[in-house]
Scaffold this active site. Sequence first.
Site, short mmCIF file in Angstrom:
data_model
loop_
_atom_site.label_atom_id
_atom_site.label_comp_id
_atom_site.label_asym_id
_atom_site.label_seq_id
_atom_site.Cartn_x
_atom_site.Cartn_y
_atom_site.Cartn_z
N ASP A 230 15.66 -29.87 1.81
CA ASP A 230 15.41 -29.06 3.00
C ASP A 230 16.62 -28.18 3.28
O ASP A 230 17.59 -28.65 3.88
CB ASP A 230 15.14 -30.01 4.17
CG ASP A 230 14.67 -29.30 5.42
OD1 ASP A 230 14.72 -28.06 5.44
OD2 ASP A 230 14.26 -29.99 6.37
N HIS A 324 3.28 -24.74 2.72
CA HIS A 324 4.25 -24.39 3.76
C HIS A 324 5.22 -23.30 3.30
O HIS A 324 5.49 -22.35 4.03
CB HIS A 324 5.03 -25.66 4.15
CG HIS A 324 5.91 -25.50 5.33
ND1 HIS A 324 5.44 -25.38 6.62
CD2 HIS A 324 7.27 -25.46 5.44
CE1 HIS A 324 6.45 -25.28 7.46
NE2 HIS A 324 7.57 -25.32 6.77
#
Length: 416
Positions: A230, A324
């Site tokens: 991330d 996403h």
Amino acid sequence: MADQSTDTTTPRAAITRRRLLGTAGATGLALGAAGGAAGYAAAPAEKSAPLTSLGADRVMFHGKHQPGITDALQARGHLVAFDLAAGAGRKEAAALLRRWSTTAERLMAGEPAAHDDTDVARDAGPSSLTITFGFGHSFFSRTGLENQRPDALDPLPDFSSDHLDKSRSEGDLWVQIGANDALVAFHALRAIQKDAGGAARLRWQMNGFNRSPGATAHPMTARNLMGQIDGTRNPKPGDADFDQRIFVPASGDPAWMANGSYAVVRRIRMLLDDWEKLSVKAQEEVIGRRKSDGAPLSGGTETTEMDLEKTDADGKLVVPINAHARITRPDQNGGAAMLRRPFSYHDGFDADGTPDAGLLFVCWQADPLRGFVTVQRKLDRGDALSQYIRHEASGLFAVPGGAAKGEYVGQRLLEG
């Protein structure tokens, strides 16, 4: 979140505040579990310091920008909001910010608080401590400064994925604390709370963490509680348009926000029981990136540009249409980008055993309407990740530029 691209050709003037705020609510959050520029954790430091030297690392309090925005992610963090006490106004707020700035400068230098230090951090160095201050929408009416409230601080629109606890949202004042040592971070938290005295009362507090520097064999992008890398494509200070996207220009309006930024804060629960029932392949398709190394499903390494048109032998898109990372790309959102600098959190379990865990999402941008709101609206159109997350608290804060030597944070607003 969005994969970084350089398409910023959409004229800023063409996207009006009314048009964007008038759009229907959004379902997802720019979580960025493995996406791009519009939603990634701050990049790790270039070199990993040995754990024995972490305590000596110091961030300067005074500067063009406040600390805690472009600095590398710290291992521990506290997000805290305060409301001014009944009867407290501009005078009391100015005195409080003066106290807080003095305390922040001392603690970030590894020195004890000026008065009644608790000795919690007596044996530690600065440990990369940063303390950052911001003002909420309600602060300006409480201090009689409504004419100085920025348009960019207009309340965020409602999003259809919101399940917000109002008691843990917004606030007159916001403080972000980060450090690479848990006791140093807690020491700063207590000092800030004590300094509030009778001028402000605690509204809410959230505690978070990240991987500790030196915990991996070499510096690497962080992982979140879903196990996803991330932060791959977060905007970087070296990017040509970084300041334009993240900071209010020196000529900005209002003048007291020069070199400041706007922080969107969202407490996002990850529905981990549901997420962990998915196969690794299914998780990767939700995100659009490999779980093992963060590389796009279209191939390459973590930093390889994603090929959105690539198909498999059956003609099916390799990166799903609702992935996403695909949906949140800046080149699909008028170049919208924000600097994500989050903390993970775990606050135990609900009565049914469901873990209360997820992301304390903090993102920085020069204009939240053209940053966070733009991307969040796009997620409303079918982000695959949205069914595995829930937005439970929210806040938007104006974070003024850094204080010069001899100044306190917010002085140009409170004494201007």
